[in-house]
Design an enzyme around this catalytic site. Structure first.
Site, PDB file in Angstrom:
ATOM      1  CB  ALA A 112      -0.947  -0.012   1.205  1.00 34.61           C
ATOM      2  CE  LYS A 131       3.972   6.143  12.960  1.00 34.78           C
ATOM      3  NZ  LYS A 131       4.421   6.137  11.548  1.00 34.78           N
TER       4      LYS A 131
END
Length: 333
Positions: free
Chosen positions: A36, A213
């Protein structure tokens, strides 16, 4: 089913004369990983205003090369189709020889193996950009770079595969990129990335951002997978201690690795993401739900690995890692 005329990749559609004329100025970017995110980045690079001066390709494990139609559905619901060249193994030596930038978009646990497969065919000055979830592969691949430059990145853009070669962008989000080791990425290539990828920024010191993150991932990913719930469920009080402790352990490990992180700000950010993505299911939840191998080793497992290197106890990250590993072991053959 496209609502716009198909946009063709220049390297596939130009005449030989045009290709020859542009060959000196055209930059060759190759993407390893047509998932993706790999397809999303491809479409963003293809459809930038500088598109005629870039040659884009994917790398595939198949023997023969082919040209395939990639369909992309944007945030506005509009469809665009591009013809993409996919380089097969028989053409590695020929078609990878001019690669200036290799963007690696495979899963974290696939990075080392996938990269080692193509490194022998890449020029000595090819710059490599790792763009995956979690951390760890940047250390695993160091012995094999042979002096090549390595940059790292993370993106919170949302992308969903509707078919093997049809990706829908589901969210905007930030993309953060920066150098890690070796020769720096060429200025023109860096500017191409930043001008093509919406809300992208280049940071001279990328590691603190990757750790930030990671803090979000160590809290949200395993808990949503273990408890089979959307992100918003983690706002409930029963998860508070686990989230706090997992992030606290990460901060201690980062400090031992030479990075200073603000635990209070990280916890606040975790809960912001939980709120902003309340209806979403994390990538690890989806991996477990679909009985796929997770990236736990590059998330909580990476914290545990660095904790062990510094002899720092990390019982919460260890427990979360073990619980995900146990879930994977129960997959139906």
């Amino acid at each position: 089913m496209s609502s716009k005329p198909s946009l063709q990749v220049s390297s596939e559609q130009q005449t030989d004369q045009q290709l020859s004329a542009n060959s000196l100025s055209a930059e060759q970017i190759t993407i390893l990983g047509a998932g993706a995110i790999g397809q999303l980045i491809y479409h963003q690079l293809t459809n930038s205003r500088q598109q005629p001066h870039v040659r884009l390709s994917f790398i595939d494990r198949k023997i023969q090369s082919e040209t395939i139609p990639l369909e992309f559905t944007g945030l506005d619901g509009q469809n665009v189709t591009s013809n993409a060249r996919v380089i097969g193994r028989e053409d590695y030596a020929k078609d990878l020889a001019s690669t200036e930038l290799l963007i690696v978009c495979v899963k974290a646990y696939q990075v080392k193996s996938a990269l080692n497969t193509v490194l022998p065919y890449l020029p000595s000055n090819t710059h490599i950009l790792l763009l995956h979830n979690g951390m760890g592969p940047h250390l695993e691949v160091l012995p094999y770079l042979a002096g090549r430059g390595l940059s790292l990145g993370t993106t919170s853009q949302g992308a969903l595969r509707l078919g093997k070669y049809h990706v829908k962008q589901t969210g905007a989000g930030l993309t953060q990129l920066g150098p890690f080791i070796g020769p720096l990425l060429d200025d023109k290539l860096r500017e191409r990335l930043l001008s093509s990828i919406s809300q992208s920024t280049w940071y001279p010191d990328i590691l603190p951002l990757l750790w930030q993150k990671l803090a979000i991932n160590v809290a949200i990913n395993p808990l949503t997978a273990i408890h089979n719930c959307p992100n918003g469920e983690l706002a409930k009080p029963q998860y508070q201690n686990t989230i706090n402790d997992a992030v606290s352990e990460l901060v201690k490990v980062a400090t031992a690795d030479g990075l200073t992180l603000d635990k209070t700000l990280l916890i606040e950010r975790v809960y912001q993401v939980i709120e902003l993505t309340a209806q979403n299911f994390s990538s690890m939840h989806q991996d477990v739900y679909h009985q796929r191998k997770t990236e736990i080793d590059a998330i909580n497992g990476f914290v545990l690995q660095r904790a062990n290197a510094h002899h720092i106890p990390a019982p919460v990250n260890q427990a979360l890692t073990q619980q995900i590993t146990q879930l994977e072991a129960k997959y139906t053959p």
